[in-house]
Design a protein around this motif. Structure first.
Motif, PDB file in Angstrom:
ATOM      1  N   ASP A  25      24.855 -80.480   7.369  1.00  0.00           N
ATOM      2  CA  ASP A  25      24.602 -80.472   8.811  1.00  0.00           C
ATOM      3  C   ASP A  25      24.362 -79.056   9.313  1.00  0.00           C
ATOM      4  O   ASP A  25      23.462 -78.810  10.152  1.00  0.00           O
ATOM      5  N   ASP A  26      25.166 -78.121   8.775  1.00  0.00           N
ATOM      6  CA  ASP A  26      24.996 -76.719   9.181  1.00  0.00           C
ATOM      7  C   ASP A  26      23.633 -76.189   8.762  1.00  0.00           C
ATOM      8  O   ASP A  26      22.954 -75.472   9.518  1.00  0.00           O
ATOM      9  N   ASP A  27      23.229 -76.549   7.532  1.00  0.00           N
ATOM     10  CA  ASP A  27      21.926 -76.105   7.043  1.00  0.00           C
ATOM     11  C   ASP A  27      20.801 -76.666   7.908  1.00  0.00           C
ATOM     12  O   ASP A  27      19.833 -75.960   8.255  1.00  0.00           O
ATOM     13  N   GLN A  28      20.953 -77.961   8.242  1.00  0.00           N
ATOM     14  CA  GLN A  28      19.938 -78.588   9.094  1.00  0.00           C
ATOM     15  C   GLN A  28      19.890 -77.929  10.476  1.00  0.00           C
ATOM     16  O   GLN A  28      18.822 -77.726  11.057  1.00  0.00           O
ATOM     17  N   GLU A  29      21.115 -77.629  10.988  1.00  0.00           N
ATOM     18  CA  GLU A  29      21.180 -76.970  12.307  1.00  0.00           C
ATOM     19  C   GLU A  29      20.507 -75.603  12.260  1.00  0.00           C
ATOM     20  O   GLU A  29      19.762 -75.211  13.179  1.00  0.00           O
ATOM     21  N   ARG A  30      20.715 -74.836  11.192  1.00  0.00           N
ATOM     22  CA  ARG A  30      20.089 -73.532  11.045  1.00  0.00           C
ATOM     23  C   ARG A  30      18.569 -73.654  10.933  1.00  0.00           C
ATOM     24  O   ARG A  30      17.804 -72.863  11.501  1.00  0.00           O
ATOM     25  N   LEU A  31      18.154 -74.694  10.182  1.00  0.00           N
ATOM     26  CA  LEU A  31      16.722 -74.913  10.059  1.00  0.00           C
ATOM     27  C   LEU A  31      16.090 -75.248  11.406  1.00  0.00           C
ATOM     28  O   LEU A  31      14.980 -74.784  11.735  1.00  0.00           O
ATOM     29  N   ARG A  32      16.802 -76.069  12.181  1.00  0.00           N
ATOM     30  CA  ARG A  32      16.282 -76.424  13.505  1.00  0.00           C
ATOM     31  C   ARG A  32      16.186 -75.185  14.396  1.00  0.00           C
ATOM     32  O   ARG A  32      15.216 -74.992  15.148  1.00  0.00           O
ATOM     33  N   LYS A  33      17.218 -74.347  14.345  1.00  0.00           N
ATOM     34  CA  LYS A  33      17.202 -73.126  15.153  1.00  0.00           C
ATOM     35  C   LYS A  33      16.051 -72.215  14.743  1.00  0.00           C
ATOM     36  O   LYS A  33      15.370 -71.639  15.595  1.00  0.00           O
ATOM     37  N   LYS A  34      15.844 -72.075  13.411  1.00  0.00           N
ATOM     38  CA  LYS A  34      14.738 -71.258  12.941  1.00  0.00           C
ATOM     39  C   LYS A  34      13.399 -71.813  13.406  1.00  0.00           C
ATOM     40  O   LYS A  34      12.476 -71.074  13.788  1.00  0.00           O
ATOM     41  N   GLU A  35      13.302 -73.162  13.322  1.00  0.00           N
ATOM     42  CA  GLU A  35      12.064 -73.808  13.741  1.00  0.00           C
ATOM     43  C   GLU A  35      11.807 -73.581  15.234  1.00  0.00           C
ATOM     44  O   GLU A  35      10.679 -73.292  15.662  1.00  0.00           O
ATOM     45  N   LEU A  36      12.888 -73.694  16.036  1.00  0.00           N
ATOM     46  CA  LEU A  36      12.765 -73.464  17.478  1.00  0.00           C
ATOM     47  C   LEU A  36      12.390 -72.011  17.764  1.00  0.00           C
ATOM     48  O   LEU A  36      11.539 -71.711  18.642  1.00  0.00           O
TER      49      LEU A  36
END
Length: 341
Positions: free
Chosen positions: A311-322
């Motif tokens: 979940d943390d990895d996905q959250e980081r990926l989402r933040k990077k994408e944003l």
């Protein structure tokens, strides 16, 4: 009288009786012949005691094995081959030998019969006369008169057969017959009570129930037979039977105090060992179950940590994408302004 196949035992036993008698008579001890009979009986029965103990051990083991043996017989009653295999496996597992209790008894029988011949015919076996000498002596005699002639001749040759007022060469109609019957009864009664006390399985198995029924019959018929036979034979034989029955009671007492109690203690130790093994096995099962639960808990924790990490990895990926999208939009906005200028 003709030689018997037991002469190889009866002759040395008779010589031993003569040796004891000569020693006592030479010491001017009253009733030397009777005391010699008692001592000889005790010596022989003492030598047979280890065989008796072995027989007791075998009987005790038989009572222990009998219930399991009956289960096998009932379970495989339609498959004789399988029944024999399971019975053999049981014998190997418990160390029980079905013939183990028979051999001690079979060894005792010829010795006891040899003693009978010694007391019945002291001329040959005690005084060393030939069988032809006795055969000539009893010519024309029948029944009890044969024995009476033999013992009378033995007395004439110097064998003093008086024992505290009782002539052991003759019939005795009161004291010894009653003692013989009484000790015969006590011997069987004591043996039965000992079996019940030290072998709990004794009364439970069908074979032992039958044995107990036979013993109850013996309690009635054996004393009666002892009494009536004692009225028909020389008192020396009756004295021997009486001492034998008395020694049998002593043997049973020794068996109770030494053999049975030892076997009972060994059985209790085995039961304790089995209980401890069961408890140890149960503890192992509990420990194994606990380890499984701990493993499951750890697996759940690991899974939870893995899921959280994902979940943390996905959250980081989402933040990077944003962040990338913001930068892209910002870049496009600046480009648009430059074009307007």
């Amino acid at each position: 009288m003709n030689p018997t196949w037991l002469d190889f035992l009866a002759i040395p036993l008779g010589r031993l009786l003569k040796f004891i008698y000569d020693f006592l008579h030479g010491a001017h001890i009253p009733g030397s012949y009777g005391i010699a009979i008692i001592l000889l009986t005790l010596i022989v029965r003492g030598l047979l005691l280890p065989l008796y103990i072995k027989q007791i051990q075998s009987t005790s083991k038989m009572a222990e094995v009998a219930p399991r043996l009956q289960e096998i017989q009932q379970k495989y009653k339609n498959d004789q081959k399988k029944m024999q295999e399971e019975m053999l496996k049981l014998y190997q597992e418990t160390g029980y030998n079905p013939a183990g209790g028979c051999w001690p008894l079979l060894i005792q029988i010829p010795i006891l019969f040899s003693l009978y011949y010694v007391f019945q015919n002291p001329l040959v076996y005690v005084l060393g006369k030939s069988h032809q000498y006795v055969k000539d002596l009893i010519t024309g005699a029948t029944g009890y008169n044969i024995t009476q002639r033999i013992v009378d001749e033995a007395q004439k040759l110097g064998l003093d057969m008086h024992f505290f007022g009782i002539n052991l060469a003759q019939k005795e109609l009161i004291v010894l017959p009653i003692l013989s019957a009484a000790f015969s009864f006590l011997s069987i009664l004591y043996s039965m009570n000992s079996q019940k006390k030290f072998n709990p399985q004794y009364s439970s198995s069908q074979s032992n129930v039958m044995a107990e029924s036979m013993n109850r019959s013996l309690m009635i018929f054996s004393p009666l037979m002892s009494y009536f036979i004692a009225l028909q034979v020389p008192s020396g034989l009756v004295l021997y039977w009486t001492v034998t029955n008395l020694f049998t009671i002593l043997q049973q007492f020794i068996a109770n105090e030494v053999v049975y109690k030892k076997l009972k203690h060994k059985k209790e130790e085995e039961e304790k060992k089995k209980q401890l093994e069961k408890q140890a096995l149960k503890m192992q099962e509990i420990e194994s179950e606990r380890e499984k639960i701990d493993e499951q808990d750890e697996s759940k924790k690991t899974k939870t940590r893995t899921e959280n990490s994902q979940d943390d990895d996905q959250e980081r990926l989402r933040k990077k994408e944003l962040e990338r999208l913001k930068q892209q939009i910002s870049g496009q906005h600046r480009t648009s302004k430059k074009k307007k200028k």
